[in-house]
Motif scaffolding. Structure first.
Motif, short mmCIF file in Angstrom:
data_model
loop_
_atom_site.label_atom_id
_atom_site.label_comp_id
_atom_site.label_asym_id
_atom_site.label_seq_id
_atom_site.Cartn_x
_atom_site.Cartn_y
_atom_site.Cartn_z
N VAL A 37 44.41 51.47 49.98
CA VAL A 37 44.33 50.06 49.69
C VAL A 37 44.12 50.05 48.30
O VAL A 37 43.43 51.15 47.67
N THR A 38 44.54 49.08 47.73
CA THR A 38 44.21 48.45 46.27
C THR A 38 43.97 47.28 46.15
O THR A 38 44.62 46.35 46.78
N ILE A 39 42.91 47.07 45.77
CA ILE A 39 42.50 45.52 45.36
C ILE A 39 42.72 45.14 43.78
O ILE A 39 42.56 45.84 42.86
N SER A 40 43.31 43.92 43.73
CA SER A 40 43.47 43.50 42.18
C SER A 40 43.30 41.93 42.44
O SER A 40 42.97 41.54 43.17
N ARG A 41 43.28 41.42 41.28
CA ARG A 41 43.30 39.95 41.07
C ARG A 41 44.05 39.44 39.91
O ARG A 41 44.44 40.19 39.00
N ASP A 42 44.59 38.18 39.95
CA ASP A 42 45.51 37.68 39.05
C ASP A 42 44.86 36.13 38.62
O ASP A 42 44.87 35.32 39.47
N SER A 43 44.43 36.20 37.53
CA SER A 43 43.43 34.86 37.01
C SER A 43 44.64 33.83 36.98
O SER A 43 44.19 32.64 37.36
N ASP A 44 45.83 34.17 36.50
CA ASP A 44 46.84 32.90 36.30
C ASP A 44 47.19 32.16 37.62
O ASP A 44 47.52 30.93 37.62
N SER B 37 53.56 48.60 55.05
CA SER B 37 52.30 48.18 54.08
C SER B 37 52.46 46.46 54.12
O SER B 37 53.50 45.89 54.86
N LEU B 38 51.38 45.83 53.71
CA LEU B 38 51.14 44.67 53.66
C LEU B 38 50.22 44.19 52.64
O LEU B 38 49.37 45.10 52.24
N ARG B 39 50.57 43.19 51.93
CA ARG B 39 49.71 42.67 51.03
C ARG B 39 48.87 41.28 51.45
O ARG B 39 49.86 40.36 51.68
N LEU B 40 47.65 41.39 51.28
CA LEU B 40 46.86 40.16 51.70
C LEU B 40 46.60 39.52 50.36
O LEU B 40 46.50 40.04 49.51
N SER B 41 46.66 38.03 50.74
CA SER B 41 46.20 37.19 49.28
C SER B 41 44.92 36.55 49.38
O SER B 41 44.80 36.25 50.75
N CYS B 42 44.04 36.33 48.68
CA CYS B 42 42.87 35.32 48.84
C CYS B 42 42.79 34.65 47.31
O CYS B 42 42.66 34.94 46.36
N TRP B 43 43.25 33.14 47.66
CA TRP B 43 43.33 32.18 46.70
C TRP B 43 42.08 31.34 46.50
O TRP B 43 41.60 31.03 47.74
N ALA B 44 41.75 30.84 45.49
CA ALA B 44 40.44 29.98 45.35
C ALA B 44 40.85 29.35 44.17
O ALA B 44 41.93 29.48 43.43
N PRO B 45 40.18 27.92 44.18
CA PRO B 45 40.59 26.83 43.25
C PRO B 45 40.44 27.29 42.02
O PRO B 45 39.51 28.27 41.54
N ARG B 46 41.50 27.13 41.03
CA ARG B 46 41.28 27.61 39.58
C ARG B 46 39.94 27.33 38.75
O ARG B 46 39.62 28.27 38.00
N ARG B 47 39.39 26.15 39.23
CA ARG B 47 38.19 25.81 38.43
C ARG B 47 36.88 26.72 38.84
O ARG B 47 35.97 26.79 38.32
N VAL B 48 36.95 27.69 40.04
CA VAL B 48 36.04 28.51 40.29
C VAL B 48 36.31 30.00 40.36
O VAL B 48 35.54 30.70 40.45
N PHE B 49 37.48 30.36 40.37
CA PHE B 49 38.16 31.35 40.47
C PHE B 49 37.49 32.61 39.43
O PHE B 49 37.15 33.78 40.05
#
Length: 126
Positions: A68-75, A17-29
């Motif tokens: 696969v599972t996609i998710s997001r964490d606003s914090d 298994s592998l978990r990929l992350s996708c980060w974007a600046p908080r002001r636009v996420f």
């Protein structure tokens, strides 16, 4: 810069298994729906998964939806792609993209995405 940034790729064995992350600046996420795409060597880019801005709508490629599972964490202003039971044919460059769209859309069309990350390499050894 408003481009998303991927991380988490690497070399793994088949079945892992592998978990990929996708980060974007908080002001636009919060304004971004996030999509994941991949491109295998010698093949065209293909859709993997997408999640709407507020997270209630998700879409998956038929070929991968059971793994696969996609998710997001606003914090953390980060979206994730959890991949299980990896196969050698999952090898490729995985890119996340941001779609500045309405609240409940998660599109499979790469033309709808406004910003793209540089990609992260995933290599699955058999």
């Amino acid at each position: 810069q408003d481009q998303p940034v991927e991380s988490g790729g690497g070399l793994v064995q088949a079945g892992s298994s592998l978990r990929l992350s996708c980060w974007a600046p908080r002001r636009v996420f919060s304004r971004y729906a996030i999509g994941w795409f991949r491109q295998a060597p010698g093949k065209e880019r293909e859709f993997v998964a997408a999640i709407s801005r507020e997270g209630s709508v998700t879409k998956y490629a038929d070929s991968m939806k059971d793994r696969v599972t996609i998710s997001r964490d606003s914090d953390k202003s980060t979206a994730y792609l959890q991949m299980n039971s990896l196969r050698s044919e999952d090898t490729g460059v995985y890119s996340c993209a941001a779609d500045t769209t309405v609240l409940y859309r998660a599109t499979t069309d790469p033309e709808e995405y406004n910003y793209w990350g540089r990609g992260t390499q995933v290599t699955v050894s058999s």
